[in-house]
Design a protein around this motif. Structure first.
Motif, short mmCIF file in Angstrom:
data_model
loop_
_atom_site.label_atom_id
_atom_site.label_comp_id
_atom_site.label_asym_id
_atom_site.label_seq_id
_atom_site.Cartn_x
_atom_site.Cartn_y
_atom_site.Cartn_z
N PRO A 114 -16.36 58.27 93.38
CA PRO A 114 -16.61 59.53 92.65
C PRO A 114 -18.10 59.84 92.47
CG PRO A 114 -15.72 57.83 91.18
CD PRO A 114 -15.59 57.31 92.57
N GLN A 115 -18.94 58.81 92.29
CA GLN A 115 -20.37 59.05 92.15
C GLN A 115 -20.96 59.61 93.45
OE1 GLN A 115 -18.95 56.09 91.20
NE2 GLN A 115 -18.98 56.50 89.00
N PHE A 116 -20.49 59.09 94.56
CA PHE A 116 -20.97 59.58 95.85
C PHE A 116 -20.54 61.03 96.07
CE2 PHE A 116 -20.66 60.04 100.52
CZ PHE A 116 -21.99 59.82 100.83
N LEU A 117 -19.32 61.37 95.66
CA LEU A 117 -18.85 62.74 95.79
C LEU A 117 -19.70 63.68 94.94
CD1 LEU A 117 -16.82 64.85 96.83
CD2 LEU A 117 -15.36 64.29 94.87
N ARG A 118 -20.02 63.27 93.70
CA ARG A 118 -20.85 64.12 92.85
C ARG A 118 -22.23 64.35 93.48
NH1 ARG A 118 -18.18 61.53 88.42
NH2 ARG A 118 -19.71 59.85 88.34
N LEU A 119 -22.79 63.29 94.06
CA LEU A 119 -24.08 63.43 94.73
C LEU A 119 -23.97 64.36 95.93
CD1 LEU A 119 -27.04 62.52 95.01
CD2 LEU A 119 -26.20 60.61 96.42
N THR A 120 -22.89 64.23 96.68
CA THR A 120 -22.66 65.09 97.85
C THR A 120 -22.57 66.56 97.43
OG1 THR A 120 -21.48 63.30 98.98
CG2 THR A 120 -21.16 65.53 99.82
N HIS A 121 -21.80 66.83 96.37
CA HIS A 121 -21.67 68.20 95.88
C HIS A 121 -23.02 68.74 95.40
CE1 HIS A 121 -17.03 68.21 95.03
NE2 HIS A 121 -17.35 68.18 96.31
N LEU A 122 -23.82 67.90 94.78
CA LEU A 122 -25.12 68.32 94.28
C LEU A 122 -26.07 68.68 95.43
CD1 LEU A 122 -27.03 68.60 91.80
CD2 LEU A 122 -27.67 66.20 92.18
N LEU A 123 -26.04 67.89 96.50
CA LEU A 123 -26.97 68.07 97.61
C LEU A 123 -26.45 69.03 98.68
CD1 LEU A 123 -28.20 64.39 98.15
CD2 LEU A 123 -29.34 66.23 96.88
N LEU A 124 -25.20 69.47 98.55
CA LEU A 124 -24.57 70.27 99.61
C LEU A 124 -25.36 71.53 99.97
CD1 LEU A 124 -22.11 70.38 101.49
CD2 LEU A 124 -20.94 71.72 99.75
N PRO A 125 -25.82 72.35 99.01
CA PRO A 125 -26.58 73.54 99.41
C PRO A 125 -27.84 73.21 100.20
CG PRO A 125 -25.88 73.70 97.12
CD PRO A 125 -25.59 72.30 97.56
N LEU A 126 -28.54 72.14 99.80
CA LEU A 126 -29.73 71.72 100.53
C LEU A 126 -29.38 71.28 101.94
CD1 LEU A 126 -32.77 71.08 100.51
CD2 LEU A 126 -32.21 68.81 99.62
N TRP A 127 -28.33 70.49 102.08
CA TRP A 127 -27.87 70.03 103.39
C TRP A 127 -27.47 71.23 104.26
CZ3 TRP A 127 -27.41 65.38 105.97
CH2 TRP A 127 -26.59 65.37 107.11
N MET A 128 -26.78 72.20 103.66
CA MET A 128 -26.32 73.37 104.39
C MET A 128 -27.50 74.15 104.96
SD MET A 128 -23.57 76.24 103.08
CE MET A 128 -24.68 77.18 102.02
N ARG A 129 -28.55 74.33 104.16
CA ARG A 129 -29.72 75.08 104.64
C ARG A 129 -30.51 74.30 105.68
NH1 ARG A 129 -30.16 76.34 99.09
NH2 ARG A 129 -31.73 74.70 98.80
N ALA A 130 -30.59 72.97 105.50
CA ALA A 130 -31.44 72.16 106.38
C ALA A 130 -30.76 71.81 107.71
CB ALA A 130 -31.86 70.88 105.66
N GLN A 131 -29.46 71.62 107.70
CA GLN A 131 -28.77 71.08 108.87
C GLN A 131 -27.84 72.07 109.58
OE1 GLN A 131 -29.39 68.00 110.06
NE2 GLN A 131 -30.90 67.71 108.43
N THR A 132 -27.63 73.25 109.02
CA THR A 132 -26.75 74.22 109.65
C THR A 132 -27.43 75.59 109.65
OG1 THR A 132 -25.56 75.11 107.70
CG2 THR A 132 -24.85 72.96 108.54
N SER A 133 -26.79 76.55 110.30
CA SER A 133 -27.28 77.93 110.28
C SER A 133 -26.65 78.73 109.15
CB SER A 133 -26.96 78.61 111.62
OG SER A 133 -25.55 78.63 111.85
N LEU A 134 -25.85 78.09 108.31
CA LEU A 134 -25.15 78.79 107.24
C LEU A 134 -26.09 79.12 106.09
CD1 LEU A 134 -21.77 76.85 106.98
CD2 LEU A 134 -22.12 79.15 107.84
#
Length: 471
Positions: A19-39
């Motif tokens: 669950p801690q890893f999921l919370r971290l993933t949700h927190l960083l998701l917008p940053l990952w989306m901008r950095a690693q995808t065209s979305l």
């Protein structure tokens, strides 16, 4: 070198939800989306249906699986944004309280950590995902997915197409595994005396460009024309056409680009037909031996079908496989046969093998990987129709078709297709469909073996139609 050496068999990656890893993933998701995808944006329709299903799931009334479209590798990012941002927001607006977090156990292809990196297997593991080896009866993987469906802390999520097809507006033929798993869940619940209903939720995903990327499309088309050897004077004419057309209308631009796309497709087809005829001694039975259609698009489609068939036969002949079933089915069998040569049971204790045995094993792995290359070329084209762009010449359809051609050309010239061209910023539109009750069909499924096969086939067909309606 990883896929060129014989190795011990692939180990099952057991899900270890953190669950801690999921919370971290949700927190960083917008940053990952901008950095690693065209979305740049994710939107969703009919989210209230998904909110209601999550509410029923957490109340112990249902078990359900999200069966989502899988046009590209960005789909999990878009779905993660849906779970972490959109669903909780809609639930708050409706006054519905969830037990956080909103999440799903995903079923993923065991091959993903091979091409995406071992770190991806670790990420999927700690997000509670469970792997399946396609192309064989992976009983360990199936048992894990079956147990999670009936007993997991979250709903399930899986792509019934089995792989990406690169096309937002064409649904590949569905594999029956999702339907079968849903009936197994209903069976497991009944045996345990539980009353939950089993539901499959169709989920569409479609991508569009924020700004129409006609210049980027033109540049990529020009790059592919040059790499494929189209004559420079032909390129000059087309460039002039494009310059002139942009001064008049977008329609003229599309017409010019489409003419160039058709010429490129015909040229690449001719190159590939000559290659497989000359060096693999293949006989192309185009259009069943009949004369090619006069319509250029239909002729290209007929030639492509014949070419894909013989390319797969090159791999199938090496592995002594019969060409049975759809192109997707055949690709999966070739892939598994190749993996059997690379990830070997007799290499479990590799330290006991002699240098000669290791060397021969590596030779077999190298040859298997080379034959799987042919299958990868086919895999990129399984959903291509020949008329996708003509039916609706949007920048999205142009771009998707060009990227498929780019993947083939890059696979031939460089090998590494992981860095796809970014033609522009995109937004994802997720469409939640109408839930399909599996429990209502369970009586038919349990009647007999023939009844079970028919029930699985009917459910798969209904899911196919439902996903197509979401386009």
């Amino acid at each position: 070198m990883f896929m060129y050496q014989a190795q011990p068999p692939l180990e099952f990656i057991a899900p270890k939800y953190n669950p801690q890893f999921l919370r971290l993933t949700h927190l960083l998701l917008p940053l990952w989306m901008r950095a690693q995808t065209s979305l740049t944006k994710v939107e969703a329709e009919n989210v209230e249906t998904l909110v209601d299903l999550y509410s029923q799931f957490q109340a112990g009334k249902i078990r359900f699986m999200l069966a989502f479209r899988h046009p590209k590798t960005d789909d999990p990012i878009a779905l993660g944004y849906l779970f972490s941002r959109i669903v909780p927001e809609v639930a708050r607006h409706k006054g519905i309280k969830f037990t956080a977090p909103v999440h799903a156990h995903c079923i993923y292809d065991r091959g993903i950590p091979l091409w995406a990196g071992a770190h991806m297997g670790w990420i999927l593991q700690y997000l509670g995902g469970t792997p399946i080896q396609r192309g064989k009866a992976d009983w360990t993987g199936l048992r894990s997915a079956r147990d999670l469906f009936a007993n997991g802390a979250f709903p399930m999520a899986a792509a019934p197409e089995g792989a990406t097809n690169g096309l937002s507006e064409i649904v590949s033929p569905l594999e029956p595994g999702i339907s079968q798993m849903a009936f197994w869940c209903a069976e497991d619940l009944q045996k345990a005396g539980r009353t939950e209903q089993v539901v499959i939720l169709p989920v569409g995903i479609k991508y569009s460009y924020v700004t129409e990327p006609w210049d980027a499309i033109n540049d990529l088309l020009t790059e592919l024309e040059v790499k494929s050897g189209l004559k420079s004077e032909e390129l000059g004419v087309r460039s002039e056409e494009l310059t002139s057309s942009t001064q008049h209308s977008a329609l003229s631009t599309q017409h010019s680009l489409y003419s160039r796309l058709l010429r490129l497709a015909e040229h690449l087809l001719s190159i590939m037909e000559n290659f497989y005829t000359k060096f693999y001694h293949c006989k192309l039975s185009t259009n069943g031996g009949a004369e090619l259609p006069s319509d250029k698009n239909e002729a290209i489609a007929a030639r492509l079908r014949a070419l894909l068939d013989v390319i797969l036969q090159v791999a199938e002949d090496f592995f002594k496989l019969q060409p049975k079933g759809s192109l997707n089915d055949r690709c999966r069998r070739v892939e598994q046969a190749g993996w059997n040569c690379i990830f070997r049971e007799d290499f479990k204790d590799i330290k006991t093998l002699s240098v000669v045995e290791k060397g021969l094993g590596n030779r077999a792995a190298l040859e298997a990987n080379m034959r799987m290359w042919h299958m990868r070329v086919v895999e990129s084209f399984v959903a291509v129709t020949g008329s996708y762009v003509r039916e609706n010449p949007t920048p999205e359809r142009f771009a998707e078709t060009l990227l498929i051609l780019w993947e083939m050309v890059t696979r031939i010239t460089e090998g590494n297709t992981s860095r796809r061209p970014n033609l522009g910023k995109q937004k994802a539109n997720i469409i939640i469909g109408t839930p399909i009750s599996v429990s209502d069909r369970y009586s038919e499924y349990k009647e007999s073996r023939s009844g079970a096969r028919l029930a699985v086939a009917d459910l798969t067909k209904e899911l196919q139609v439902s996903l197509e309606k979401l386009i």
